[in-house]
Scaffold this motif. Sequence first.
Motif, mmCIF file in Angstrom:
data_model
loop_
_atom_site.group_PDB
_atom_site.id
_atom_site.type_symbol
_atom_site.label_atom_id
_atom_site.label_comp_id
_atom_site.label_asym_id
_atom_site.label_seq_id
_atom_site.Cartn_x
_atom_site.Cartn_y
_atom_site.Cartn_z
ATOM 1 N N GLU A 148 6.444 7.695 -8.656
ATOM 2 C CA GLU A 148 6.373 6.892 -9.867
ATOM 3 C C GLU A 148 6.938 5.486 -9.647
ATOM 4 O O GLU A 148 6.475 4.523 -10.255
ATOM 5 C CB GLU A 148 7.120 7.583 -11.007
ATOM 6 C CG GLU A 148 6.347 8.712 -11.660
ATOM 7 C CD GLU A 148 5.226 8.191 -12.559
ATOM 8 O OE1 GLU A 148 5.112 6.960 -12.728
ATOM 9 O OE2 GLU A 148 4.463 9.019 -13.086
ATOM 10 N N LEU A 149 7.929 5.351 -8.781
ATOM 11 C CA LEU A 149 8.461 4.024 -8.485
ATOM 12 C C LEU A 149 7.402 3.147 -7.826
ATOM 13 O O LEU A 149 7.349 1.931 -8.063
ATOM 14 C CB LEU A 149 9.690 4.131 -7.575
ATOM 15 C CG LEU A 149 10.969 4.664 -8.213
ATOM 16 C CD1 LEU A 149 12.090 4.693 -7.171
ATOM 17 C CD2 LEU A 149 11.399 3.800 -9.398
ATOM 18 N N LEU A 150 6.565 3.749 -6.992
ATOM 19 C CA LEU A 150 5.525 2.995 -6.302
ATOM 20 C C LEU A 150 4.358 2.671 -7.220
ATOM 21 O O LEU A 150 3.740 1.604 -7.104
ATOM 22 C CB LEU A 150 5.026 3.790 -5.084
ATOM 23 C CG LEU A 150 6.036 3.999 -3.954
ATOM 24 C CD1 LEU A 150 5.454 4.925 -2.904
ATOM 25 C CD2 LEU A 150 6.424 2.668 -3.328
ATOM 26 N N ASP A 151 4.046 3.566 -8.133
ATOM 27 C CA ASP A 151 2.896 3.377 -9.017
ATOM 28 C C ASP A 151 3.237 3.954 -10.391
ATOM 29 O O ASP A 151 2.784 5.046 -10.746
ATOM 30 C CB ASP A 151 1.668 4.066 -8.421
ATOM 31 C CG ASP A 151 0.401 3.790 -9.235
ATOM 32 O OD1 ASP A 151 0.401 2.813 -9.998
ATOM 33 O OD2 ASP A 151 -0.579 4.548 -9.083
ATOM 34 N N PRO A 152 4.029 3.241 -11.182
ATOM 35 C CA PRO A 152 4.523 3.797 -12.443
ATOM 36 C C PRO A 152 3.392 4.099 -13.424
ATOM 37 O O PRO A 152 2.489 3.289 -13.625
ATOM 38 C CB PRO A 152 5.429 2.681 -12.993
ATOM 39 C CG PRO A 152 5.731 1.801 -11.833
ATOM 40 C CD PRO A 152 4.538 1.886 -10.935
ATOM 41 N N SER A 153 3.467 5.264 -14.016
ATOM 42 C CA SER A 153 2.518 5.632 -15.064
ATOM 43 C C SER A 153 3.068 5.184 -16.409
ATOM 44 O O SER A 153 4.267 4.917 -16.565
ATOM 45 C CB SER A 153 2.303 7.149 -15.077
ATOM 46 O OG SER A 153 3.503 7.810 -15.461
ATOM 47 N N GLU A 154 2.188 5.117 -17.395
ATOM 48 C CA GLU A 154 2.630 4.731 -18.735
ATOM 49 C C GLU A 154 3.607 5.758 -19.291
ATOM 50 O O GLU A 154 4.597 5.403 -19.944
ATOM 51 C CB GLU A 154 1.427 4.611 -19.660
ATOM 52 C CG GLU A 154 1.775 4.147 -21.072
ATOM 53 C CD GLU A 154 0.560 3.992 -21.968
ATOM 54 O OE1 GLU A 154 0.743 3.762 -23.177
ATOM 55 O OE2 GLU A 154 -0.575 4.106 -21.454
#
Length: 255
Positions: A148-154
């Motif tokens: 999630e840090l690399l590609d945070p979701s809403e």
Amino acid sequence: MRRTIRPMPPRQSPPTPAPDGLATVDPSASERIAAWAAAVGVDVSDPKVRLVLHATLLFAEHGFDAVTTREICAAAGTNPGAIHYHFGDKSGLYREVVLRPLQHMAQAFAGFDDPSLDLPTALDRFLTPFLSTDDCGGPDPIRLYLRELLDPSEVFTQALQTHIGPNHHALARLLARHIGVAEPDAGVHQLAYAIVAMAHDYCLSRPFMDALTPRLLDDDPELRALRRRLVGWSVALVAAEREARATAPSSSALP
């Protein structure tokens, strides 16, 4: 019971096809979940709990889009409609997976900013959840957190703002009070992030530490000595900021 956060152990066996040929089942995942549940006293006979725990591991390893609901249900040993029954859809299940560790950490912070506490005690209460956990929603949420840090979701961003944001601002107000300023400014928030980063690294970077300095923490399995050092270093940072502002009062203020 409290356990120290450790890196997720490697898989012990490859996934095997589920009976319908569509989903995959990882026997070692069930073993890891069972061991974790026994250690922290979680009842995995509840299918809803099993869905969340197995989904945590699958989402962490493969990402949200690559995991199907059939795979999750097969891994958890539930019928294919269980996700719809308990969570509405896969997005609802993912929201639960993301929320559980953040809610747990937010609860663990409770009371650290009590004005009656001295600074070392307050910081000790604040730093403790980063180094150990009772039940953070699964056997190891760190890999999912890194993803999630690399590609945070809403979903993750909203959960972070709702459950962790208030504690960051409470820490900033605590630091401001001990520095001697009325309200947190940019420098105070930067100091808050620096203190968090010191503790966070022992969660997120343990594999690197173990590779670079093997056995570094073997004599401190509960990280109690480390926590005392982190508290001491944090108190020293607060004192340094207070002293710097005494000689240059406006240097850290917001423009």
